[in-house]
Structures are given as structure tokens and as C-alpha cells.
Design an enzyme around this catalytic site. Structure first.
Site, PDB file in Angstrom:
ATOM      1  N   HIS A 192       0.841  -1.196   0.000  1.00 23.77           N
ATOM      2  CA  HIS A 192       0.000   0.000   0.000  1.00 23.77           C
ATOM      3  C   HIS A 192       0.876   1.246   0.000  1.00 23.77           C
ATOM      4  O   HIS A 192       2.059   1.207   0.342  1.00 23.77           O
ATOM      5  CB  HIS A 192      -0.923   0.027   1.225  1.00 23.77           C
ATOM      6  CG  HIS A 192      -0.167   0.146   2.514  1.00 23.77           C
ATOM      7  ND1 HIS A 192       0.488  -0.918   3.095  1.00 23.77           N
ATOM      8  CD2 HIS A 192       0.055   1.205   3.331  1.00 23.77           C
ATOM      9  CE1 HIS A 192       1.084  -0.521   4.207  1.00 23.77           C
ATOM     10  NE2 HIS A 192       0.836   0.770   4.372  1.00 23.77           N
ATOM     11  N   ASP A 194       0.468   5.147   1.703  1.00 24.60           N
ATOM     12  CA  ASP A 194      -0.306   5.634   2.845  1.00 24.60           C
ATOM     13  C   ASP A 194      -1.435   6.581   2.428  1.00 24.60           C
ATOM     14  O   ASP A 194      -1.242   7.483   1.613  1.00 24.60           O
ATOM     15  CB  ASP A 194       0.611   6.355   3.834  1.00 24.60           C
ATOM     16  CG  ASP A 194       1.603   5.417   4.480  1.00 24.60           C
ATOM     17  OD1 ASP A 194       1.198   4.292   4.827  1.00 24.60           O
ATOM     18  OD2 ASP A 194       2.783   5.790   4.631  1.00 24.60           O
ATOM     19  N   HIS A 341       4.608   0.001   0.068  1.00 25.77           N
ATOM     20  CA  HIS A 341       5.370  -0.689   1.104  1.00 25.77           C
ATOM     21  C   HIS A 341       4.467  -1.660   1.850  1.00 25.77           C
ATOM     22  O   HIS A 341       3.239  -1.616   1.729  1.00 25.77           O
ATOM     23  CB  HIS A 341       6.017   0.301   2.073  1.00 25.77           C
ATOM     24  CG  HIS A 341       5.038   1.227   2.738  1.00 25.77           C
ATOM     25  ND1 HIS A 341       4.611   2.411   2.174  1.00 25.77           N
ATOM     26  CD2 HIS A 341       4.382   1.134   3.923  1.00 25.77           C
ATOM     27  CE1 HIS A 341       3.759   3.013   2.972  1.00 25.77           C
ATOM     28  NE2 HIS A 341       3.591   2.252   4.049  1.00 25.77           N
ATOM     29  N   ARG A 357       5.135   7.524  12.758  1.00 28.82           N
ATOM     30  CA  ARG A 357       5.165   8.081  11.403  1.00 28.82           C
ATOM     31  C   ARG A 357       4.653   9.509  11.408  1.00 28.82           C
ATOM     32  O   ARG A 357       3.677   9.833  12.096  1.00 28.82           O
ATOM     33  CB  ARG A 357       4.295   7.230  10.466  1.00 28.82           C
ATOM     34  CG  ARG A 357       4.491   7.561   8.980  1.00 28.82           C
ATOM     35  CD  ARG A 357       3.545   6.734   8.129  1.00 28.82           C
ATOM     36  NE  ARG A 357       2.193   7.295   8.109  1.00 28.82           N
ATOM     37  CZ  ARG A 357       1.100   6.590   7.883  1.00 28.82           C
ATOM     38  NH1 ARG A 357       1.161   5.292   7.710  1.00 28.82           N
ATOM     39  NH2 ARG A 357      -0.086   7.193   7.853  1.00 28.82           N
TER      40      ARG A 357
END
Length: 371
Positions: A192, A194, A341, A357
């Protein structure tokens, strides 16, 4: 990250809150905000300030559109403010560079601009031996804000008072991965990019490690530029005129089902299937299995056929992907516009994996010009 990093903590909001209150900051983390002197739990997180926080009553307004100028567009292509004293090691011809001898926290504005350009060029950067995790949250947010407004995740754990942080947490008592994936799948790999459901999805993204298993817990990254480049010219031409719907609905429904927050109404957004990087000019596939649901204007069978082909192509791209291995002090920076990722659940759940994150948003995806 979507399911791979957003749903990682305890089973109820109440237990998370109680757990956070029972933790104490370690004395050597002097730059972190002070905590009340309470009893320290055995085997507590090293960075309890970043213990994931959920508040089902926390609500955000709809995300507002904004004008974006990419930081990389201002950068000196020679990157003297970033790489003058650095040692670099490319991990793959198409994606990934390890960087040593640079402190992100000490970079000037020019250095941060060059970091954005370098991330766009190499797709993924692994900075070693960083002090980033020991900065104040305000300073961490200030650095990330250089690249754009930071996305506030609608469902994941964050830090109380700092919704800009997207917290990753898994240990023997908290394993949302297994709740999300269940045991019905052979693998828990989930490629995916983000929060691509946003009208202005993220670009230069920061992920810093607080605690990591002794072995495993890496992240796989793949170049969507090279995934696009491998396609035939006639097939590329077909994709250039297409748009796809990216949806936050399933993510929101999953959080609500688990008793978690839905901080704003889920959105669905149309984006081009192939996008153009605003600085490098490279074309990249912009579909991912995590959030891309259908091709606009196609019937369901047609849409499923095309998307499944692209997802399969991406998933098999072992020769244009890398495995990011974490060490204490690692900060990973990647360009979400040109990569996908996946987390890897290859470590025992009794070991703790804790990371954070920061996800600056960027321009609306740029479609390929039609001649």
C-alpha cells in the site's frame, strides 16, 4: 501506513488509556515532556510518551485543500547541504539508499529541500544513527511540516495532544495485526501507499524507530516508477487515461467494529492510475491493494481484471523492491507518491515493535498529459 501500521495497539480504548497512565518516562529522555511520577510497569516501553492513544470522542473536520509547492523543487541538485559529509550506499538500482554521517535534526532549510529531492530520486532513504527520536515532539513536527501539512489519521493511535503522530505498536499484549488479517490468509503482506484516499496524498514521509525486535519486523518498499517502466508502451497508453477510486470506508468501518475512533467521515477520491512526480518528472503507477477499489467508468469485472493484474505485477516485483532493516536510531524517509510498502510480521508477538510516522501531504496527483 494503512493497515500495516495504523491498527497496532490494545483491544479497547480504556485499556490503552490505563496503560499509558501506568507508564513513566525514563530519566535519560530529558527532552521529552515530563510525566507524573508513577510506578513503572515491568517491561514497559522505552518511549512511553509515544504509547498509542485512542479517543473515540476525538473528531476532525474534513481535510481542507491547500496550495502545495514541493520542497524538492527548491533544491540544489548537487545536494551540498545534505550530502557534503555523508556516506551513501545504494541498496538497489531502482530504490533505496542508506545514508550515514547526516543528522536530519541539524539540516538547514536548504538541506531539507535537498532531502525531499533525494527521496524523490531514490524513493527510499534510510538514515542511520539519528537523534530524531529524542527531539521534542514540537521539533519533530516542525521538521516534517517543512514538506507539507501533516495528515491527521482518522483511525490510528496517535499521541495525546499531538494528532500529527501516527503510532505503530505491537507487543505480546497488543496485536491488532492479527485482528485485522485473521488466520484466513497465507501471508500478511499488504502492499500500500499511505492514505491515498486523501485528495492530496502524502509525499516525503518520516518513520522513526523507538524499539525493534532483535530479528525481523522490517518493511518492504517497492518502486512504483519501475513497476510502471516494466509495462509495454501500448499498455502504458491504456493506463494514462484512467482514474481509480481510493477509499477510506473499509478502514473506518474496521476501526468502528473494533471499538476504535472514526475521527472524520471516510472519503473516496478519484486519482489517475499513473501519476507524474512534480519534480523528477518520472511516471509511476498509483494504485495499491490497500485503498484502490475500482477503475472509474469500468464495469466491475473489467475493473477487477485490470486492478488484479496491476496488484499481481506489483506484488511480484522482487527485483525492484528492497527490505528496509531497522537499527537503533534509524529514520526512514520515503516518497509515498512513487512507492508502495508493506510491514512484515515475521517476529514473535512477545517482542515489542514501536515506531512513529509523520506524513506530510502534497499536491493532488498529476496525471500524464494526453497528446
Amino acid at each position: 501506513m494503512a493497515p500495516s501500521v495504523s491498527e497496532l495497539a490494545t483491544t479497547t480504548v480504556e485499556s490503552i488509556t490505563n496503560g499509558a497512565q501506568a507508564l513513566k518516562l525514563k530519566a535519560n529522555q530529558t527532552e521529552q515532556p515530563a510525566a507524573e511520577p508513577v510506578e513503572v510497569k515491568q517491561n514497559a516501553p522505552l518511549y512511553p510518551y509515544y504509547y498509542p492513544y485512542w479517543d473515540v470522542n476525538e473528531k476532525f473536520p474534513p481535510t481542507q485543500e491547500f496550495e502545495h509547492v514541493d520542497a524538492g523543487s527548491r533544491a540544489d541538485k548537487a545536494k551540498p547541504h545534505l550530502l557534503a559529509n555523508a556516506t551513501t550506499n545504494d541498496l538497489n538500482p531502482y530504490i533505496g539508499t542508506e545514508v550515514k554521517g547526516v543528522q536530519i535534526s541539524q539540516l538547514s532549510k536548504e538541506g531539507l529541500d535537498e532531502l525531499a529531492l533525494y527521496a524523490g530520486e531514490r524513493k527510499l532513504l534510510l538514515f542511520r544513527d539519528q537523534d530524531f527520536k529524542d527531539l521534542t515532539p514540537e521539533r519533530q513536527i516542525e521538521i516534517a511540516n517543512h514538506f507539507g501539512p501533516i495528515q491527521r489519521h482518522p483511525t490510528s493511535g496517535n499521541v495525546k495532544g499531538f494528532p500529527e503522530f501516527h503510532v505503530v505498536y505491537r507487543d505480546q499484549d497488543n496485536d491488532r495485526f492479527r485482528e485485522y488479517f485473521t488466520d484466513d490468509r497465507l501471508t500478511r503482506i499488504q502492499w500500500h501507499s499511505d492514505v491515498t484516499y486523501e485528495k492530496q496524498p502524502p509525499s516525503t514521509t518520516f518513520f522513526f524507530i523507538l524499539e525493534q525486535p532483535k530479528l525481523g519486523g522490517d518493511t518492504l518498499f517497492l518502486s512504483q516508477v519501475e513497476a510502471y517502466n516494466r509495462l509495454s508502451e501500448p499498455f502504458k497508453q491504456i493506463l494514462h487515461g484512467l482514474k481509480a477510486v481510493h477509499s477510506a470506508v473499509e478502514q473506518a468501518e474496521g476501526s468502528a467494529k473494533r471499538g476504535g475512533p472514526v475521527r472524520r467521515e471516510p472519503v473516496e477520491t478519484e486519482h489517475p492510475v499513473v501519476r507524474v512526480h512534480p519534480v523528477t518528472g518520472e511516471k509511476a503507477l498509483f494504485v495499491n491493494k490497500g485503498f484502490t477499489r475500482r477503475i472509474v467508468g469500468f464495469k466491475k469485472e473489467e475493473s477487477d481484471l485490470l486492478l488484479n493484474f496491476l496488484f499481481d505485477h506489483i506484488g511480484k516485483g522482487s527485483d525492484f523492491q528492497v527490505r528496509a532493516r531497522y537499527e537503533p536510531g534509524t529514520v526512514v524517509v520515503w516518497d509515498n507518491r512513487v512507492t508502495v510498502h508493506s510491514a512484515t510480521l515475521d517476529f514473535e508477538s512477545k517482542e515489542r515493535r514501536h515506531a512513529v510516522r509523520l506524513t506530510p501531504q502534497a499536491e493532488k496527483p498529476i496525471a500524464v498529459s494526453q497528446s
